[in-house]
Structure formats: structure tokens, C-alpha cells
Design a protein around this motif. Structure first.
Motif, PDB file in Angstrom:
ATOM      1  N   THR A  46       8.402  82.031  14.741  1.00  0.00           N
ATOM      2  CA  THR A  46       7.265  82.731  15.336  1.00  0.00           C
ATOM      3  C   THR A  46       6.366  81.701  15.986  1.00  0.00           C
ATOM      4  N   CYS A  47       6.193  81.808  17.293  1.00  0.00           N
ATOM      5  CA  CYS A  47       5.427  80.795  18.020  1.00  0.00           C
ATOM      6  C   CYS A  47       3.923  80.976  17.813  1.00  0.00           C
ATOM      7  N   ALA A  48       3.177  79.935  18.144  1.00  0.00           N
ATOM      8  CA  ALA A  48       1.731  79.945  17.965  1.00  0.00           C
ATOM      9  C   ALA A  48       1.052  81.040  18.787  1.00  0.00           C
ATOM     10  N   MET A  49       1.573  81.320  19.987  1.00  0.00           N
ATOM     11  CA  MET A  49       0.961  82.344  20.830  1.00  0.00           C
ATOM     12  C   MET A  49       1.153  83.731  20.234  1.00  0.00           C
ATOM     13  N   ALA A  50       2.318  84.005  19.670  1.00  0.00           N
ATOM     14  CA  ALA A  50       2.541  85.298  19.016  1.00  0.00           C
ATOM     15  C   ALA A  50       1.599  85.450  17.827  1.00  0.00           C
ATOM     16  N   MET A  51       1.429  84.365  17.065  1.00  0.00           N
ATOM     17  CA  MET A  51       0.495  84.380  15.940  1.00  0.00           C
ATOM     18  C   MET A  51      -0.921  84.662  16.419  1.00  0.00           C
ATOM     19  N   THR A  52      -1.320  84.027  17.501  1.00  0.00           N
ATOM     20  CA  THR A  52      -2.669  84.202  18.041  1.00  0.00           C
ATOM     21  C   THR A  52      -2.911  85.645  18.444  1.00  0.00           C
ATOM     22  N   ILE A  53      -1.930  86.249  19.107  1.00  0.00           N
ATOM     23  CA  ILE A  53      -2.086  87.629  19.560  1.00  0.00           C
ATOM     24  C   ILE A  53      -2.140  88.592  18.376  1.00  0.00           C
ATOM     25  N   CYS A  54      -1.257  88.422  17.407  1.00  0.00           N
ATOM     26  CA  CYS A  54      -1.210  89.336  16.264  1.00  0.00           C
ATOM     27  C   CYS A  54      -2.413  89.176  15.340  1.00  0.00           C
ATOM     28  N   ASP A  55      -2.963  87.965  15.283  1.00  0.00           N
ATOM     29  CA  ASP A  55      -4.113  87.726  14.407  1.00  0.00           C
ATOM     30  C   ASP A  55      -5.383  88.374  14.933  1.00  0.00           C
ATOM     31  N   ASP A  56      -5.457  88.615  16.224  1.00  0.00           N
ATOM     32  CA  ASP A  56      -6.628  89.239  16.848  1.00  0.00           C
ATOM     33  C   ASP A  56      -6.245  90.662  17.239  1.00  0.00           C
ATOM     34  N   LYS A  57      -6.742  91.649  16.459  1.00  0.00           N
ATOM     35  CA  LYS A  57      -6.336  93.036  16.677  1.00  0.00           C
ATOM     36  C   LYS A  57      -6.756  93.565  18.050  1.00  0.00           C
ATOM     37  N   SER A  58      -7.832  93.043  18.604  1.00  0.00           N
ATOM     38  CA  SER A  58      -8.238  93.484  19.940  1.00  0.00           C
ATOM     39  C   SER A  58      -7.279  92.932  21.002  1.00  0.00           C
ATOM     40  N   LEU A  59      -6.806  91.706  20.804  1.00  0.00           N
ATOM     41  CA  LEU A  59      -5.851  91.114  21.726  1.00  0.00           C
ATOM     42  C   LEU A  59      -4.486  91.801  21.605  1.00  0.00           C
ATOM     43  N   THR A  60      -4.087  92.134  20.382  1.00  0.00           N
ATOM     44  CA  THR A  60      -2.859  92.910  20.176  1.00  0.00           C
ATOM     45  C   THR A  60      -2.937  94.224  20.935  1.00  0.00           C
ATOM     46  N   HIS A  61      -4.062  94.906  20.781  1.00  0.00           N
ATOM     47  CA  HIS A  61      -4.291  96.206  21.408  1.00  0.00           C
ATOM     48  C   HIS A  61      -4.176  96.112  22.927  1.00  0.00           C
ATOM     49  N   ARG A  62      -4.855  95.125  23.512  1.00  0.00           N
ATOM     50  CA  ARG A  62      -4.831  94.981  24.975  1.00  0.00           C
ATOM     51  C   ARG A  62      -3.433  94.630  25.483  1.00  0.00           C
ATOM     52  N   THR A  63      -2.751  93.767  24.741  1.00  0.00           N
ATOM     53  CA  THR A  63      -1.411  93.342  25.149  1.00  0.00           C
ATOM     54  C   THR A  63      -0.437  94.519  25.160  1.00  0.00           C
ATOM     55  N   LEU A  64      -0.482  95.318  24.112  1.00  0.00           N
ATOM     56  CA  LEU A  64       0.416  96.478  24.027  1.00  0.00           C
ATOM     57  C   LEU A  64       0.057  97.530  25.071  1.00  0.00           C
ATOM     58  N   HIS A  65      -1.246  97.741  25.275  1.00  0.00           N
ATOM     59  CA  HIS A  65      -1.700  98.735  26.252  1.00  0.00           C
ATOM     60  C   HIS A  65      -1.241  98.362  27.669  1.00  0.00           C
ATOM     61  N   LYS A  66      -1.374  97.093  28.022  1.00  0.00           N
ATOM     62  CA  LYS A  66      -0.965  96.632  29.358  1.00  0.00           C
ATOM     63  C   LYS A  66       0.538  96.789  29.576  1.00  0.00           C
ATOM     64  N   ALA A  67       1.295  96.794  28.474  1.00  0.00           N
ATOM     65  CA  ALA A  67       2.748  96.944  28.578  1.00  0.00           C
ATOM     66  C   ALA A  67       3.177  98.405  28.607  1.00  0.00           C
ATOM     67  N   GLY A  68       2.210  99.314  28.581  1.00  0.00           N
ATOM     68  CA  GLY A  68       2.522 100.737  28.654  1.00  0.00           C
ATOM     69  C   GLY A  68       2.793 101.393  27.321  1.00  0.00           C
ATOM     70  N   LEU A  69       2.558 100.679  26.218  1.00  0.00           N
ATOM     71  CA  LEU A  69       2.714 101.259  24.888  1.00  0.00           C
ATOM     72  C   LEU A  69       1.431 101.994  24.501  1.00  0.00           C
ATOM     73  N   ARG A  70       1.559 103.036  23.683  1.00  0.00           N
ATOM     74  CA  ARG A  70       0.417 103.891  23.361  1.00  0.00           C
ATOM     75  C   ARG A  70      -0.396 103.317  22.206  1.00  0.00           C
ATOM     76  N   VAL A  71      -1.677 103.217  22.428  1.00  0.00           N
ATOM     77  CA  VAL A  71      -2.617 102.708  21.427  1.00  0.00           C
ATOM     78  C   VAL A  71      -3.862 103.598  21.436  1.00  0.00           C
ATOM     79  N   PRO A  72      -4.627 103.642  20.341  1.00  0.00           N
ATOM     80  CA  PRO A  72      -5.865 104.424  20.345  1.00  0.00           C
ATOM     81  C   PRO A  72      -6.942 103.738  21.175  1.00  0.00           C
ATOM     82  N   ARG A  73      -7.961 104.483  21.563  1.00  0.00           N
ATOM     83  CA  ARG A  73      -9.075 103.887  22.287  1.00  0.00           C
ATOM     84  C   ARG A  73      -9.786 102.908  21.360  1.00  0.00           C
ATOM     85  N   GLN A  74     -10.266 101.805  21.935  1.00  0.00           N
ATOM     86  CA  GLN A  74     -10.840 100.743  21.113  1.00  0.00           C
ATOM     87  C   GLN A  74     -11.932 100.018  21.883  1.00  0.00           C
ATOM     88  N   ALA A  75     -12.916  99.496  21.168  1.00  0.00           N
ATOM     89  CA  ALA A  75     -13.981  98.706  21.777  1.00  0.00           C
ATOM     90  C   ALA A  75     -14.518  97.718  20.750  1.00  0.00           C
TER      91      ALA A  75
END
Length: 305
Positions: A46-75
């Protein structure tokens, strides 16, 4: 507990195991001139960038949303006025730290301003970056993906207690926690805090009320194993659509071993939202599914049976 099934599988294949730091669950696997450092199900793969994205739930959310995966609204939380405005707009919200695991600092299904304030205070004890998320009804589904392939799934249900006509809510929770401590070696415990009190109060109960014999009461909103939740294997019930969504999410996040948390109305359907990605999922929770086998297959494909 979580590392042991992986270590046992490795030893069964003739892979040498070196305990690097027992307290931190760090171990190194050696085979045919190759070695891999692991912490439970987290490895050097598991690379450092994957760890960084998964550790930050807002970054996870944005990454998945940009890829067209369904996520709840978040702020991100900025101030109480904005948070209250979002709560009114969305109807109900979840408050959680942007970083963390095991359900710490999370409050689910908030509809009142006083509870919103309390939830934010609780989350701030764990992180300075707080998220508001639209509350989505659904069944809590943890999907394990290894080497970007669906392997297993469990349904997670919030902690409940059952009355006996004699003991109070508090006493029943204490008894349940004693049982959980013995059964899970201290891994699982129903929290006795303001959030648990809130959930109980919403059912017109208090700590000192005696439940009728057989009366079942949910005492947590988070369906987390570490907060007393229960898990049931549903691997064979998960639709190909949900499996494909989890596999796509793992590729988008570039993480080879991951636990994807979904909320779904139906395991056999194709509706979902993805809540989080866990970079160090507890693979032991998915027995008897072959999570340990698939994990070692991924690390040392030459040892596949």
C-alpha cells in the motif's frame, strides 16, 4: 487477533515469519528471497498516497465522487450556523472526524441543533478537521477487496441489549460489555457516553429504566464492531454491481487491500453510497471466507495452493 490468521496462513505455506514489534502488530514475511513488512492487513504494497487518501475521509469522498462512484453529500465544518443550515437542508446529518477509525468521535442521525453542537464537540476531541455528511438510511455493508478483486462481505449492525425484566439499561450494557470483553479479547465494547445516552433517550428511555423481558433496544447508531456491533457474513448475497463498485473504488484509490464501507437498501441490488475506505481492515472478521488465503496469495503468488 487480526494478524494471527495471516501469520498462521503464511506459516502453513512455509513462509518464514519474523515478529518485528509485537505491541504494534508488526511482522515481516520471508519467502524465496522476498520479504514484506506488514501491520495486520496493511503492507508495504500500500503506497503512501493511497494511505494519505484513505486517512482523510474528505479526500476519500472527493476522489471517489470524481471517479463517478456514489457518495453522500458532505462538507467540512466551518461554524455552527453553516452546520445547522446543512442539517436543516439535508434533514439529518452525520458528524465525524476527517481522520480516525473504529467509530471514534462519530455521531449519526442528528436532527436537532443541541445534539449537533454536542456531536461537533465530541468530534473535535479526535480531530480539528470535522465533516458533516448527509445521513443515508441503509444496511451497513463492509466489502473486502484484495488485489482489486472482491473477496468477502459482512453486514454490520449496531449494538443492542435485550431486557430481562430486572436489570436497568446501564446494568444490561455493563453485562454485555463484560461478555464482549471475554469474547473479543477486549476488542469490542459498547461506549457509555453522551452519544449512547442520546440514542437511548430517543427511544424514551434512560440509563435507569428496566427493560421488559425480551425487549430489544439499540444503544448505538454506528454499526461498528469496536463499539459492540455485530457482524454477519453476506458474501454470497452481494450483487455483481456492488462487487464491481468496490473493485472500481480500490483501483481509483490505488489500494490493493481495503475494506470499503457501503450503505445499501438491498445487498442484491445496485443502489449504494460509499462512506469510507479502511486501509487496514480486520480480515479475521470475515471468516470463514478465504481472506487470509487471498491476502497471502497476493503477497506471495508462488505459494498459491
Amino acid at each position: 487477533m487480526y494478524a494471527q490468521i495471516l501469520i498462521d496462513e503464511a506459516k502453513a505455506r512455509g513462509i518464514d515469519v519474523e515478529i518485528v514489534d509485537e505491541e504494534a502488530n508488526l511482522y515481516r514475511l520471508h519467502y524465496d528471497g522476498k520479504s514484506v513488512l506488514c501491520r495486520e492487513s496493511l503492507t508495504e504494497k500500500t503506497c503512501a498516497m493511497a494511505m494519505t487518501i484513505c486517512d482523510d475521509k474528505s479526500l476519500t469522498h472527493r476522489t471517489l465522487h470524481k471517479a463517478g462512484l456514489r457518495v453522500p453529500r458532505q462538507a467540512s465544518y466551518t461554524d455552527m450556523n453553516h452546520a445547522a443550515e446543512l442539517m436543516r437542508e439535508w434533514g439529518s446529518v452525520v458528524i465525524k472526524p476527517a481522520s480516525g477509525e473504529q467509530g471514534r468521535g462519530i455521531t449519526v442521525d442528528i436532527r436537532e441543533e443541541a445534539e449537533l453542537r454536542q456531536a461537533i464537540e465530541s468530534a473535535l476531541e479526535h480531530s480539528n478537521h470535522i465533516l458533516l455528511e448527509q445521513f443515508v438510511h441503509g444496511r451497513d455493508l463492509r466489502i473486502i477487496v484484495i488485489d482489486h478483486e472482491f473477496v468477502a462481505a459482512i453486514e454490520r449492525r449496531p449494538a443492542c441489549i435485550t431486557g430481562n425484566g430486572a436489570n436497568t439499561v446501564r446494568q444490561l450494557i455493563e453485562a454485555k460489555n463484560k461478555y464482549l470483553a471475554e469474547k473479543t479479547d477486549g476488542e469490542s465494547k459498547i461506549p457509555v457516553n453522551k452519544e449512547t445516552e442520546r440514542v437511548i433517550r430517543h427511544q424514551n428511555l434512560s440509563w435507569d429504566d428496566v427493560l421488559a423481558d425480551g425487549q430489544e433496544v439499540q444503544v448505538c447508531k454506528t454499526a461498528n464492531y469496536h463499539t459492540g456491533g455485530t457482524i454477519t457474513d453476506v458474501t454470497d448475497k452481494v450483487s455483481s454491481s456492488l462487487q464491481e463498485a468496490a473493485e472500481k473504488a480500490s483501483r481509483v484509490l490505488n489500494i490493493p487491500v481495503v475494506g470499503m464501507d457501503f450503505l445499501v437498501p438491498d445487498f442484491a441490488g445496485d443502489e449504494y453510497v460509499i462512506i469510507e475506505a479502511n486501509e487496514r481492515p480486520g480480515l479475521a472478521n470475515h471468516e470463514p471466507q478465504p481472506t487470509a488465503k487471498k491476502f497471502i496469495d497476493f503477497l506471495f503468488p508462488k505459494t498459491k495452493k
